[in-house]
Design a protein around this motif. Structure first.
Motif, PDB file in Angstrom:
ATOM      1  N   GLN A 135       0.829  -1.203   0.000  1.00 11.79           N
ATOM      2  CA  GLN A 135       0.000   0.000   0.000  1.00 11.79           C
ATOM      3  C   GLN A 135       0.864   1.255   0.000  1.00 11.79           C
ATOM      4  O   GLN A 135       0.549   2.243  -0.654  1.00 11.79           O
ATOM      5  N   ARG A 136       1.978   1.164   0.724  1.00  9.38           N
ATOM      6  CA  ARG A 136       2.886   2.316   0.737  1.00  9.38           C
ATOM      7  C   ARG A 136       3.443   2.568  -0.651  1.00  9.38           C
ATOM      8  O   ARG A 136       3.602   3.699  -1.090  1.00  9.38           O
ATOM      9  N   GLN A 137       3.751   1.478  -1.334  1.00  9.22           N
ATOM     10  CA  GLN A 137       4.325   1.632  -2.657  1.00  9.22           C
ATOM     11  C   GLN A 137       3.308   2.291  -3.611  1.00  9.22           C
ATOM     12  O   GLN A 137       3.654   3.195  -4.360  1.00  9.22           O
ATOM     13  N   LEU A 138       2.075   1.862  -3.532  1.00  6.72           N
ATOM     14  CA  LEU A 138       1.044   2.469  -4.368  1.00  6.72           C
ATOM     15  C   LEU A 138       0.850   3.933  -3.990  1.00  6.72           C
ATOM     16  O   LEU A 138       0.626   4.792  -4.830  1.00  6.72           O
ATOM     17  N   LEU A 139       0.967   4.195  -2.696  1.00  8.81           N
ATOM     18  CA  LEU A 139       0.831   5.566  -2.222  1.00  8.81           C
ATOM     19  C   LEU A 139       1.910   6.470  -2.826  1.00  8.81           C
ATOM     20  O   LEU A 139       1.653   7.611  -3.203  1.00  8.81           O
ATOM     21  N   MET A 140       3.113   5.919  -2.931  1.00  3.13           N
ATOM     22  CA  MET A 140       4.204   6.692  -3.545  1.00  3.13           C
ATOM     23  C   MET A 140       3.864   7.026  -5.001  1.00  3.13           C
ATOM     24  O   MET A 140       4.195   8.101  -5.495  1.00  3.13           O
ATOM     25  N   ILE A 141       3.211   6.079  -5.667  1.00  2.00           N
ATOM     26  CA  ILE A 141       2.839   6.318  -7.061  1.00  2.00           C
ATOM     27  C   ILE A 141       1.761   7.396  -7.122  1.00  2.00           C
ATOM     28  O   ILE A 141       1.807   8.306  -7.952  1.00  2.00           O
ATOM     29  N   ALA A 142       0.806   7.307  -6.198  1.00  5.37           N
ATOM     30  CA  ALA A 142      -0.232   8.343  -6.136  1.00  5.37           C
ATOM     31  C   ALA A 142       0.397   9.711  -5.924  1.00  5.37           C
ATOM     32  O   ALA A 142      -0.019  10.709  -6.509  1.00  5.37           O
ATOM     33  N   ARG A 143       1.431   9.763  -5.106  1.00  6.85           N
ATOM     34  CA  ARG A 143       2.098  11.037  -4.841  1.00  6.85           C
ATOM     35  C   ARG A 143       2.691  11.614  -6.123  1.00  6.85           C
ATOM     36  O   ARG A 143       2.597  12.809  -6.390  1.00  6.85           O
ATOM     37  N   ALA A 144       3.283  10.732  -6.924  1.00  6.99           N
ATOM     38  CA  ALA A 144       3.866  11.207  -8.178  1.00  6.99           C
ATOM     39  C   ALA A 144       2.773  11.677  -9.131  1.00  6.99           C
ATOM     40  O   ALA A 144       2.936  12.664  -9.837  1.00  6.99           O
ATOM     41  N   LEU A 145       1.660  10.970  -9.130  1.00  4.69           N
ATOM     42  CA  LEU A 145       0.582  11.325 -10.049  1.00  4.69           C
ATOM     43  C   LEU A 145      -0.127  12.604  -9.625  1.00  4.69           C
ATOM     44  O   LEU A 145      -0.776  13.262 -10.435  1.00  4.69           O
ATOM     45  N   ALA A 146       0.000  12.974  -8.351  1.00  4.27           N
ATOM     46  CA  ALA A 146      -0.685  14.153  -7.833  1.00  4.27           C
ATOM     47  C   ALA A 146      -0.294  15.406  -8.594  1.00  4.27           C
ATOM     48  O   ALA A 146      -1.024  16.385  -8.612  1.00  4.27           O
TER      49      ALA A 146
END
Ligand SMILES: Nc1ncnc2c1ncn2[C@@H]1O[C@H](COP(=O)(O)OP(=O)(O)OP(=O)(O)O)[C@@H](O)[C@H]1O
Ligand SMILES: [Mg+2]
Lengths: 356, 510
Positions: B148-159
């Motif tokens: 989940q943390r890894q996906l969260l990092m991706i969400a951060r980049a997409l933000a």
């Protein structure tokens, strides 16, 4: 890697490591300071001066050894000053008012220190109250207990033998407290450098989760370090009591901050896992030299605390800067921004103190 | 589509001290394409993308970085972000005590003093939805799993609604199923014109996702592969730097005495997480390699942690006929159990210590005499481990912080094996490890089994698990749902047994 090559690189590596060890910097700073004071005021550095500096250092120095080990284990103790005070008062009270033999009273004082350390340790480790809060609370409690016992009055007179020992100057005009400090510092340094529990303490402070997974009883190490810190704080207080020949309520006041400032100047990290006794002790010495030096060159003593504070911040700042040098930027960039916008203990920790 | 590459670097040279890590690298990324960046551990992949993202700022390297055809000076990560370059670094990097929203929108929490919490949560929700994540925006990150943390990092980049997205091994914490789901998302993003640079060690992802690939070796580009060149063989050869025949050593488990016996194991979920273990029983025998399969949050890591005593457990664990006390990993360790944990940064590496000390920290007893460290002996042991596992490090005294991800992993494997455990628990042993080294780890695991150790392996990559292990347990929602020996089942069987108990749409969300 051929052995010959790796050996050649080994020597160079060792030299680099000594330079990078954090101690080199503070030792260099100390030398520069001494030379500067000497140039401004040739009287600085007289035998009497050195003696004064070293004896003033000894009480706080003893305490700093415990604090250094505790900091490396990832905790810290703000109550060392009032622990020193309370232990001295209890010992003084026992020998002056209850006719207890001096040796037993001194043991009683040490026991008080150890007990305070134990309570600190248990509260921090088992009840999971942050050390900052737990030991700040203990600072007040111990200070209050001192007031309760003495009602603000110094305990006086103490048996003659106390001042006899406290004011003796067995080596080069220095007291037993200094000898004790040197012994404790050497033992502490050896403990951290060459023993298994010493090495383990670095792991505990570096990352307690990893330490636990490696089979370490993290809680014991932390509690042990608190007990050591409390006991050495008591020892420092008792030595000063001996030297003064009375149980004064001001013993230990403000020491906690001086000790923490000193060891931080010496490269001991507030975030755990980084530092050494040699470095910390030299940091303590440096602060002492600054304070005495300012007086000798004729600057008002009122400026001393300003100097102490500035130097501490400067030292840590230099340290951060030096660690970044080879790479020109912090290694974990995204965290750096995260750390800037919100306190991120982990990230800030490594940015500030990640060992080279 | 324009002709201008979305991102181009030319002749990049980067050194750290006296070692040159990139020796003249050029690379182009077309908009709307997914481009693979491949190479062995320590080849310089992460270093290259750190240059593209301003982490290693202008001035610390030579060469040209161009965005949309114009040359740019990236001195700080913010510069890259402003130019629309999104970046997911290799190491998961979240602020534990903040919420999901705060982590996703970090550095971009609205302007001025006012922080509109609700609006931020809404924005975060949209981003999470895009990735198929159902967690609440107000969840504290400390309770999230690695995946989940890894996906969260991706969400951060997409933000940042980037034009270029750089992903440095984004799937190391994901299982195949989630990785495939992420692949779909990336395809969709690429179709909108985003240029994606994708670093991975998983051959299958390159095959499924990439339109082309650049292969680095020792800081140089050694191959440019176009879509038609992308065959499994070419990729493996390119990534390993040599032909890798027989990725998995042929092995036959001859049968042995029971080494580890687990009965009715239960592990309660950590606060805020749902991953648990319920009533799981199994045996592992000497010389046997047991594989544990399951989706994210199925309880695989919790199972290993429970056996090792790293988390509280119910049920019994027996090694060689003796029951192992719960409560602390030291009991498991003294019973001869060793464990490699999944998250290098959180539960593996000691960043305040040298490579050498990281290796020996779990075995200080064997490099000391009556409590005093034997430094020469310790160095000998450390050199042996580093040599055996071919850990690429400047020296035994260098910090572990600057080792490449794969080399950090090898170092931790070395630490785990040093006390010569008879029962070995490996949680994602090939996480972030290059193809050549994977083969080496498979051989190592095989050798350990041949010497009589009992191994339990968790891996998110099913082909790896199927290739390496003798027997398999399938976990779903903390329960054992299937068990079979090598030859009796395949990926389909595993996925089918999971699907029977898990609704399909829970695949990525947990
Ligand atoms: N900040 C640094 N200081 C010193 N050396 C570094 C630094 N960063 C990387 N290196 C070295 O540069 C080399 C390349 O590292 P890099 O992280 O780019 O490899 P990688 O290709 O990403 O490998 P992996 O697949 O293991 O992640 C390694 O040998 C590493 O030790
Ligand atoms: Mg990398």
């Amino acid at each position: 890697m051929s052995t010959a090559r790796s050996r050649g690189r080994g020597t160079r590596h060792r030299v680099l490591r000594v330079l990078a060890a954090g101690e080199a910097g503070v030792i260099l700073a100390l030398v520069i300071l001494c030379v500067t004071f000497q140039l401004i005021q040739p009287a600085f550095g007289s035998a009497a001066d050195v003696r004064a500096i070293l004896s003033a250092l000894s009480y706080l120095g003893i305490i700093s050894v415990g604090q250094i080990i505790l900091l490396i284990g990832g905790e810290f103790d703000l109550s060392v000053g009032s622990t020193a005070g309370l232990s001295a008062i209890v010992a003084a009270d026992l020998m002056a008012h209850h006719d207890i033999p001096v040796a037993v009273a001194v043991l009683g004082g040490l026991l008080v220190g150890a007990l305070i350390g134990l309570v600190n340790g248990v509260v921090v480790v088992r009840l999971r109250i942050p050390a900052f809060i737990a030991t700040l609370g203990m600072l007040f409690v111990a200070q209050g207990a001192t007031q309760v016992i003495t009602d603000g009055q110094p305990i006086y007179p103490l048996p003659q033998v106390v001042s006899d020992i406290g004011q003796a100057t067995p080596l080069f005009g220095l007291g037993w407290s200094f000898a004790f400090f040197v012994v404790v510092a050497i033992l502490g340094d050896l403990f951290l450098r060459v023993t298994v529990p010493g090495r383990t303490m670095y792991a505990v402070g570096g990352n307690p989760v990893v330490a636990r997974l490696s089979g370490v009883r993290v809680e014991r190490y932390k509690i042990g370090a608190f007990v050591l810190s409390g006991t050495l704080a008591a020892a420092g207080g008792l030595f000063l009591m001996g030297n003064l020949g009375s149980g004064t309520t001001s013993i230990g006041q403000g020491w906690e901050l001086l000790v923490i400032a000193g060891v931080v100047v010496g490269g001991v990290s507030l975030f755990g896992g980084v530092g050494s006794v040699v470095g910390g002790a030299v940091g303590m010495l440096l602060l002492q030299v600054v304070q005495s030096g300012l007086v000798v060159v004729g600057i008002s003593p009122n400026w001393q605390t300003i100097a102490v504070g500035s130097i501490m911040v400067l030292a840590v700042g230099l340290d951060v800067w030096r660690r970044r040098l080879p790479d020109t930027e912090p290694t974990e960039q995204p965290t750096a921004t995260a750390a800037a916008s919100a306190p991120a203990p982990e990230a800030a920790d490594r940015a500030a103190t990640g060992e080279t | 589509m324009t002709d201008r590459p979305a991102l181009r670097v030319t002749d990049v040279v980067k050194s750290f001290g006296s070692t040159t890590v990139l020796k003249g690298v050029s690379l182009e990324l077309e908009p709307g394409s997914i481009h693979g960046l491949l190479g062995q551990n320590g080849a310089g992949k992460s270093t290259l993308v750190k240059i593209m993202t301003g982490v290693h700022g202008a001035g610390s390297f030579t060469g040209v970085v161009q965005v949309d055809g114009s040359t740019v000076q990236l001195t700080r990560p913010q510069d890259a972000r402003q130019l629309g370059i999104g970046y997911v670094p290799q190491e998961i990097d979240v602020v534990e005590h903040l919420t999901v929203t705060e982590n996703v929108l970090v550095g971009d929490l609205g302007s001025g003093l006012r922080f509109d919490r609700r609006a931020a949560d809404r924005r975060c929700r949209t981003l999470l939805d895009q990735l198929g994540m159902t967690i609440a925006p107000r969840t504290r990150v400390s309770v999230l799993s690695a995946a989940q943390r890894q996906l969260l990092m991706i969400a951060r980049a997409l933000a940042l609604t980037p034009k270029v997205l750089i992903l440095d091994e984004p799937t190391t914490s994901l299982t195949d199923t989630e990785a495939v789901a992420l692949g779909h998302i990336l395809r969709r993003l690429a179709a909108t014109g985003l240029g994606i640079l994708y670093i991975t060690h998983r051959v299958r992802e390159v095959l499924d996702l990439c339109d082309g690939a650049t292969v680095l070796r020792d800081g140089r580009v050694v191959e440019q592969l176009s879509r038609s060149d992308l065959t499994a063989d070419r990729i493996v050869t390119a990534m390993a730097g040599r032909q890798v025949r027989d990725l998995f050593p042929g092995r036959r488990y001859p049968g042995g005495r029971t080494a580890l016996s687990v009965r009715n194991l239960g592990v309660r979920p950590a606060r805020g997480s749902s991953a648990r273990v319920e009533d799981v029983s199994f045996d592992v025998h000497q010389g046997e390699i047991l594989g544990i399969a399951g989706l994210l949050g199925a309880g695989r890591s919790e199972l290993l942690a429970g056996v090792f005593g790293a988390v509280p457990r119910t049920g019994t664990v027996t090694v060689g006929g003796r029951e192992v006390r719960p409560g602390h990993p030291r009991h498991a360790r003294s019973a001869g159990i060793g464990m490699l944990t999944e998250e290098r940064k959180r539960t593996g590496l000691l960043f305040n210590m040298s490579a050498l000390r990281n290796i020996t920290i779990g075995s200080l007893g064997s490099v000391s005499h009556r409590g005093f460290l034997d430094f020469a002996g310790e160095r000998r042991v450390g050199r042996r481990v580093i040599g055996d596992l071919e850990v690429k490090t400047p020296g035994i005294h260098s910090s572990v912080e600057h080792l490449s991800g794969g080399n950090q992993q090898k170092l931790l494997i070395g630490r785990t094996l040093l006390p010569e455990p008879s029962v070995i628990l490996l949680d994602e042993p090939t996480k972030g490890v290059d193809v050549g080294t994977r083969a080496q780890i498979y051989r190592l695991v095989n050798t350990l089994a041949e010497r009589g150790a009992a191994l339990v392996v968790v891996s998110s990559e099913l082909d790896e698990l199927l290739g390496m292990c003798d027997r398999f347990l399938v976990l779903a929602a903390g329960r054992l749902v299937d068990e079979f020996t090598k030859g009796d089942g395949s990926e389909q069987r595993i996925l089918a047994s999971i699907a029977r108990v898990t609704p399909a749409d829970e695949a990525i969300t947990t």
